[in-house]
Write an enzyme that holds these catalytic residues in place. Structure first.
Site, PDB file in Angstrom:
ATOM      1  N   LEU A 248     -28.357  43.431  29.169  1.00 20.20           N
ATOM      2  CA  LEU A 248     -28.167  43.833  27.770  1.00 20.20           C
ATOM      3  C   LEU A 248     -26.698  43.783  27.391  1.00 20.20           C
ATOM      4  O   LEU A 248     -26.345  43.552  26.250  1.00 20.20           O
ATOM      5  CB  LEU A 248     -28.675  45.257  27.558  1.00 20.20           C
ATOM      6  CG  LEU A 248     -30.184  45.452  27.537  1.00 20.20           C
ATOM      7  CD1 LEU A 248     -30.511  46.928  27.490  1.00 20.20           C
ATOM      8  CD2 LEU A 248     -30.795  44.745  26.340  1.00 20.20           C
TER       9      LEU A 248
ATOM     10  N   PHE B 109     -18.187  50.576  32.765  1.00 20.62           N
ATOM     11  CA  PHE B 109     -18.397  51.027  34.137  1.00 20.62           C
ATOM     12  C   PHE B 109     -19.367  50.147  34.908  1.00 20.62           C
ATOM     13  O   PHE B 109     -19.706  50.443  36.019  1.00 20.62           O
ATOM     14  CB  PHE B 109     -18.891  52.474  34.142  1.00 20.62           C
ATOM     15  CG  PHE B 109     -17.960  53.400  33.422  1.00 20.62           C
ATOM     16  CD1 PHE B 109     -16.841  53.902  34.077  1.00 20.62           C
ATOM     17  CD2 PHE B 109     -18.178  53.748  32.110  1.00 20.62           C
ATOM     18  CE1 PHE B 109     -15.966  54.747  33.417  1.00 20.62           C
ATOM     19  CE2 PHE B 109     -17.312  54.594  31.455  1.00 20.62           C
ATOM     20  CZ  PHE B 109     -16.188  55.095  32.107  1.00 20.62           C
TER      21      PHE B 109
ATOM     22  N   VAL C 227     -25.374  46.483  32.207  1.00 24.76           N
ATOM     23  CA  VAL C 227     -26.551  47.213  31.757  1.00 24.76           C
ATOM     24  C   VAL C 227     -27.717  46.243  31.642  1.00 24.76           C
ATOM     25  O   VAL C 227     -27.565  45.151  31.095  1.00 24.76           O
ATOM     26  CB  VAL C 227     -26.302  47.866  30.372  1.00 24.76           C
ATOM     27  CG1 VAL C 227     -27.484  48.709  29.958  1.00 24.76           C
ATOM     28  CG2 VAL C 227     -25.050  48.703  30.404  1.00 24.76           C
TER      29      VAL C 227
ATOM     30  N   ASP D  64     -13.437  56.854  25.917  1.00 22.72           N
ATOM     31  CA  ASP D  64     -13.595  55.418  25.660  1.00 22.72           C
ATOM     32  C   ASP D  64     -14.467  55.187  24.419  1.00 22.72           C
ATOM     33  O   ASP D  64     -15.451  54.463  24.460  1.00 22.72           O
ATOM     34  CB  ASP D  64     -14.164  54.698  26.881  1.00 22.72           C
ATOM     35  CG  ASP D  64     -13.945  53.182  26.814  1.00 22.72           C
ATOM     36  OD1 ASP D  64     -13.161  52.737  25.936  1.00 22.72           O
ATOM     37  OD2 ASP D  64     -14.549  52.452  27.610  1.00 22.72           O
TER      38      ASP D  64
END
Ligand SMILES: *[C@@H]1O[C@H](CO)[C@@H](O)[C@H](O)[C@H]1NC(C)=O
Ligand SMILES: *[C@@H]1O[C@H](CO)[C@@H](O)[C@H](O)[C@H]1NC(C)=O
Ligand SMILES: *[C@@H]1O[C@H](CO)[C@@H](O)[C@H](O)[C@H]1NC(C)=O
Ligand SMILES: *[C@@H]1O[C@H](CO)[C@@H](O)[C@H](O)[C@H]1NC(C)=O
Ligand SMILES: *[C@@H]1O[C@H](CO)[C@@H](O)[C@H](O)[C@H]1NC(C)=O
Ligand SMILES: *[C@@H]1O[C@H](CO)[C@@H](O)[C@H](O)[C@H]1NC(C)=O
Ligand SMILES: *[C@@H]1O[C@H](CO)[C@@H](O)[C@H](O)[C@H]1NC(C)=O
Ligand SMILES: *[C@@H]1O[C@H](CO)[C@@H](O)[C@H](O)[C@H]1NC(C)=O
Ligand SMILES: *[C@@H]1O[C@H](CO)[C@@H](O)[C@H](O)[C@H]1NC(C)=O
Ligand SMILES: *[C@@H]1O[C@H](CO)[C@@H](O)[C@H](O)[C@H]1NC(C)=O
Ligand SMILES: *[C@@H]1O[C@H](CO)[C@@H](O)[C@H](O)[C@H]1NC(C)=O
Ligand SMILES: *[C@@H]1O[C@H](CO)[C@@H](O)[C@H](O)[C@H]1NC(C)=O
Length: 836
Positions: free
Chosen positions: A538, A543, A546, A655
């Site tokens: 996605l 981090f 996804v 963030d």
């Protein structure tokens, strides 16, 4: 047939409007038409037309003048509402000027009383043909849309009566067909609704297609339903037929008593029910209504209310709510939307404990609680074994239709077994037995006081949970590690089995285990399967990547974290902290996986993806309206306010950027990745050795001082500017002079041309200039170099909700003193900064 023609002439004489003192100089069309007429839906053929200020247009074919000029006229013809792509053939009321100035008065809108076929609108050049005893409506391409189906050679004329009834009549003046016998959503004075016929609401005030409510007369009563499978009853008024028929001392045979029909009539001062028996009409009951001082109509509306309107000389005003005598406001099926609970007119979503930040239901629209609620996890027939019934105290339902006698446990079991069952209601008759009702579709619920209604009803709503982690896989390694002594192993196994059984038992006792806010633990294998071996990516978050996945029918997003080389227990502890934070504007953490090699987080899936895809690029699915953008800004502010000010532990996101704002199917914005900075830096001695976050969104204090949640507020300011302007803060595709949005804004503020920063393509944004300037001021307030001067997120929310004003002077002063600029393109010195 000369005799027929003379009769028709006589008839015409009689149906002419009653003469009155003023004479009309405007040449209205006649209220009567002869056979063999053809009208085409355009100005050339139908000259009696008018366009209203909003663009709605009428083209009148027949107009019935009213003897009193202050009453509306009835007309039949073509009508469209703005933007006028589709017309209906309809009977409608029109307002006219006084006799000194007769013409359609376009300052009051026409009101539709009847339509030919509202589910099939027609275009320009559609035709209405009156031929061979038939009235036929065809679209411009000749396709048949509607017909009276009266191929009757007796028909000689078409008359629009003073009552608003459109009649096909024969040479004797007898009615062959009349619109009064085919009502749509409206009854006019004198009109009846006969047994078996329905009034059906429009779907929306602006959309004529058939809606979900209908009112009908059956042989034993007057009923109102909302469409569902099966339809659900929300109003009934039974007829007492036998009583009515026996009273006039009629001699009824058992067969004869069944040979009757019923109907209701909208009369002056009442809605009356009748039974027709042996050619006699006997009154059953009257619901009294305000007497008409002028024209009235009664309409079943798209909220299920049956309202009476009266003409006040210039427009139609609501006058009475007919079912109100028997129906409380909360008893209307859509008053609070699906799953919404109505309590004294206020709507809320179901929750286990009042005031709980609820994880089972969410409001569809925070600003409009009456839109209803949806299940946080949709029900899936593939996962019925993970469904539970959520008990709701003091809640009942408007319609408890079919039921059977059983005990409460069996009632609940029956609902859990039937995939179609959305809720179960149980009403005790005595200590062990009661009536069980299963609902395949749940509209609005209502709150009640058991003491007031005199009975207790148990209400259960079905909710979906996700599959729990497999238990056996956690046990096996433990068993292996026990080692050599077999006896010890056997004892351990026995103990474990007993504990497992006990645990199962306890789990069963508490049906909400694993739901009370705790994220579910998954195995890596489960998630690999759910994401089809991590096949559909996605996106790439800060981090890690996804992936899209599916648990049963429920879509999920799985984030694979990298750079976490430590502390499984601590990771889990932290995940549980994050997982227990629930807010409508935060993406929900559903579960996680933590084993030797992998750390994964499972989130709810957000249909419309991240915000950057909608604001920076021309999205093929369209651009966002200003209203949506405003709502998104407010959503982000609410999410941040919650993280900063309402959680037990203050959480700084660190963030905030459009890529971390996700949009659901209704464009509700939710912040993702919150708490991750904290999670990742947990073991790094509480000191950040490198700057985290994204270039372009970093607050100036990253270079020097302590980082607090104020850094998020700066980033929020940047995001707001980007949403408003439709471009990135740092955009190397722009000419060098303007590739830094904040610098550019500063220039524009100095020369008083703030709106220059907007994406000029978007006309809608140009329309909301003032509101946009206010939002830019708010952004500037957040962008101040001195972090102590930035507002708290709760203040930002209040400004956006219009509860307080921006400290505009503060923001703009700062801008003019160069206080808002942070040149993020300057080299970042890696000075260690404290994270707390
Ligand atoms: C038809 O007439 C109405 C009112 O007279 C006018 O507003 C409209 O523009 C006309 N439409 C066309 C297609 O000429
Ligand atoms: C049209 O109706 C409005 C009120 O709805 C009235 O103020 C106005 O004078 C009327 N215009 C004409 C031409 O009669
Ligand atoms: C309607 O018909 C007329 C005459 O045939 C034609 O000139 C006009 O273009 C048509 N209008 C539309 C919208 O098709
Ligand atoms: C209305 O139009 C639809 C679609 O063309 C058609 O199926 C339906 O039979 C029509 N209804 C009437 C009452 O003519
Ligand atoms: C006319 O007949 C058609 C076809 O039988 C039917 O679909 C339509 O509903 C009828 N129209 C009316 C007004 O009863
Ligand atoms: C009216 O509602 C129907 C069904 O809800 C929908 O299909 C149709 O597009 C709507 N029409 C307009 C003009 O909004
Ligand atoms: C019917 O009406 C009579 C008297 O009008 C009343 O006594 C009786 O209870 C009514 N029956 C029902 C079922 O309401
Ligand atoms: C009523 O009808 C029954 C038979 O159907 C008859 O015996 C009786 O005489 C009639 N009573 C009256 C008052 O007409
Ligand atoms: C019912 O009424 C109709 C007309 O009103 C009549 O023709 C018919 O014979 C009656 N049936 C019975 C069983 O009384
Ligand atoms: C119907 O009414 C007529 C007179 O109007 C009467 O003679 C007859 O007995 C009635 N029939 C029934 C079944 O009540
Ligand atoms: C329960 O259902 C029966 C028929 O199945 C019906 O007669 C009864 O009125 C229902 N009870 C309630 C309270 O709706
Ligand atoms: C409860 O009522 C049911 C019938 O509705 C009856 O069969 C049962 O015996 C009753 N139980 C008690 C404890 O009264």
């Amino acid at each position: 047939m000369p005799w027929a023609e003379s009769l028709l002439f006589l008839l015409l004489l009689f149906s002419l409007p009653i003469p009155f003192s003023h004479s009309w100089s405007f040449d209205y069309p006649s209220p009567i038409a002869n056979i063999n007429s053809l009208w085409t839906n355009n100005n050339a053929t139908i000259p009696y037309s008018a366009t209203y200020p909003d663009g709605s247009t009428i083209r009148a074919i027949l107009v019935r003048q009213n003897p009193t000029w202050y009453s509306p006229f009835f007309a039949c013809g073509f009508i469209c509402t703005a933007p006028c792509n589709d017309f209906l053939f309809a009977i409608f009321s029109v307002s006219v000027g006084d006799p000194s100035n007769p013409a359609f008065n376009t300052s009051s809108m026409p009101q539709i009383m009847w339509t030919a076929n509202r589910s099939r609108p027609v275009k320009d050049n559609a035709s209405l043909q009156f031929k061979d005893g038939n009235l036929i409506l065809r679209d411009f391409d000749g396709s048949l849309v509607w017909s009276t189906n009266t191929s009757d050679s007796r028909v000689v004329g078409l008359n629009l009566a003073e009552t608003g009834n459109m009649v096909l009549f024969d040479a004797m003046g007898k009615t062959v067909w009349e619109s009064f016998e085919h009502p749509t959503d409206t009854l006019l004075l004198g009109q009846s609704l006969r047994q078996g016929k329905r009034l059906t609401s429009d779907s929306l005030a602006t959309n004529w297609t058939q809606g979900q409510f209908y009112l009908t007369v059956l042989d034993n009563g007057l009923y109102a339903f909302i469409e569902a499978d099966p339809p659900q009853l929300y109003y009934q008024r039974r007829f007492n037929i036998t009583d009515a028929i026996v009273q006039p001392n009629m001699n009824i045979s058992s067969d004869g008593a069944k040979n009757y029909t019923t109907y209701i009539s909208f009369l002056k001062g009442s809605l009356s029910a009748f039974v027709s028996f042996n050619n006699t009409d006997i009154n059953l009951f009257d619901i009294s209504l305000p007497s008409p001082s002028s024209a009235q109509f009664m309409s079943l509306e798209n909220d299920g209310h049956l309202r009476v309107y009266r003409w006040d000389g210039t427009s139609w005003k609501p006058q009475a709510d007919v079912l109100h005598v028997d129906l409380d406001d909360c008893a209307y099926p859509t008053v609070c939307g699906d799953y919404g609970i109505c309590s004294e007119g206020q709507c809320s979503c179901p929750s286990r404990n009042s005031g709980d930040e609820d994880q089972f239901f969410r409001q569809l629209d925070n600003r409009q609680p009456n839109m209803g609620c949806s299940l946080a996890i949709p029900l899936s027939c593939d996962l019925t074994q993970y469904q539970q019934l959520l008990p709701l105290p003091n809640v009942m339902y408007f319609n408890l239709g079919q039921n059977w006698t059983t005990d409460e446990y069996s009632c609940k079991e029956a609902c859990l077994k039937a995939c179609s069952c959305k809720a179960a209601f149980f009403k005790y008759n005595n200590v062990s037995n009661g009536s069980c009702y299963l609902m395949p579709k749940l509209f609005s619920l209502m709150n009640y006081q058991p003491e007031v209604v005199g009975y207790n009803l148990s209400a259960y709503i079905k909710v979906q949970m996700l599959p729990p982690p497999p238990r056996s896989k956690q046990l096996n390694p433990l068993v292996y590690h026990v080692g050599a002594p077999i006896i010890v192993a056997v004892i351990c196994i026995i103990i474990l089995i007993i504990r497992r059984i006990m645990k199962r038992k306890m789990d069963d006792d508490d049906p909400f285990k694993g739901l009370a806010g705790m994220p579910t633990r998954f195995s890596y294998k489960q998630l690999r399967e759910a994401t089809n071996n991590f096949s559909k990516k996605l996106g790439q978050g800060g981090f890690g990547p996804v992936y899209e996945g599916k648990l049963g029918n429920v879509k999920i997003a799985v984030k694979c974290l990298r750079d976490i080389g430590h502390g499984k227990e601590e990771f889990m502890a932290e995940v549980i902290t994050i997982g227990s934070i629930h807010h409508i504007n935060l993406v929900r953490l559903i579960g996680y996986c933590s084993d030797k090699f992998h750390r994964l987080l499972v989130y709810e899936h957000m249909t419309n993806g991240s915000l950057d895809k909608w604001i920076f690029r021309k999205n093929p699915r369209g651009t966002l309206s200003w209203a949506t953008r405003y709502k998104i800004i407010l959503d982000i502010a609410k999410g941040l306010a919650y993280l900063h000010e309402e959680c037990r532990q203050k959480i700084a996101h660190l963030d905030i950027k459009p890529g971390n704002i996700l949009l659901d199917d209704k464009f509700n914005a939710k912040i993702s990745d919150f708490g991750l900075a904290k999670l990742i830096d947990r073991d790094e001695s509480h000191v950040m050795t490198k700057i985290r976050g994204t270039r372009g969104y970093l607050a100036p204090e990253w270079l020097s001082s302590t980082i607090t949640e104020k850094a998020d507020i700066y980033s929020f300011g940047v995001v707001v500017l980007e949403i408003v302007s439709g471009r990135k803060n740092l955009d190397n595709n722009q000419p060098e002079a303007s590739n830094n949005l904040i610098n550019l804004l500063q220039e524009k503020i100095k020369v008083g041309q703030v709106l220059d920063i907007l994406d000029n393509q978007n006309e809608e944004i140009q329309l909301h200039g003032e509101e946009i300037i206010e939002v830019i001021k708010l952004a500037v307030w957040c962008l101040q170099r001195d972090c102590s001067k930035r507002p708290a997120m709760s203040q930002v929310v209040k400004v956006l909700e219009g509860k307080i004003d921006t400290e505009t002077s503060a923001g703009y002063d700062a801008a003019s003193k160069d206080d808002i600029n942070f040149d993020a393109s300057s080299p970042l010195s890696p000075a260690p900064v404290s994270a707390r």
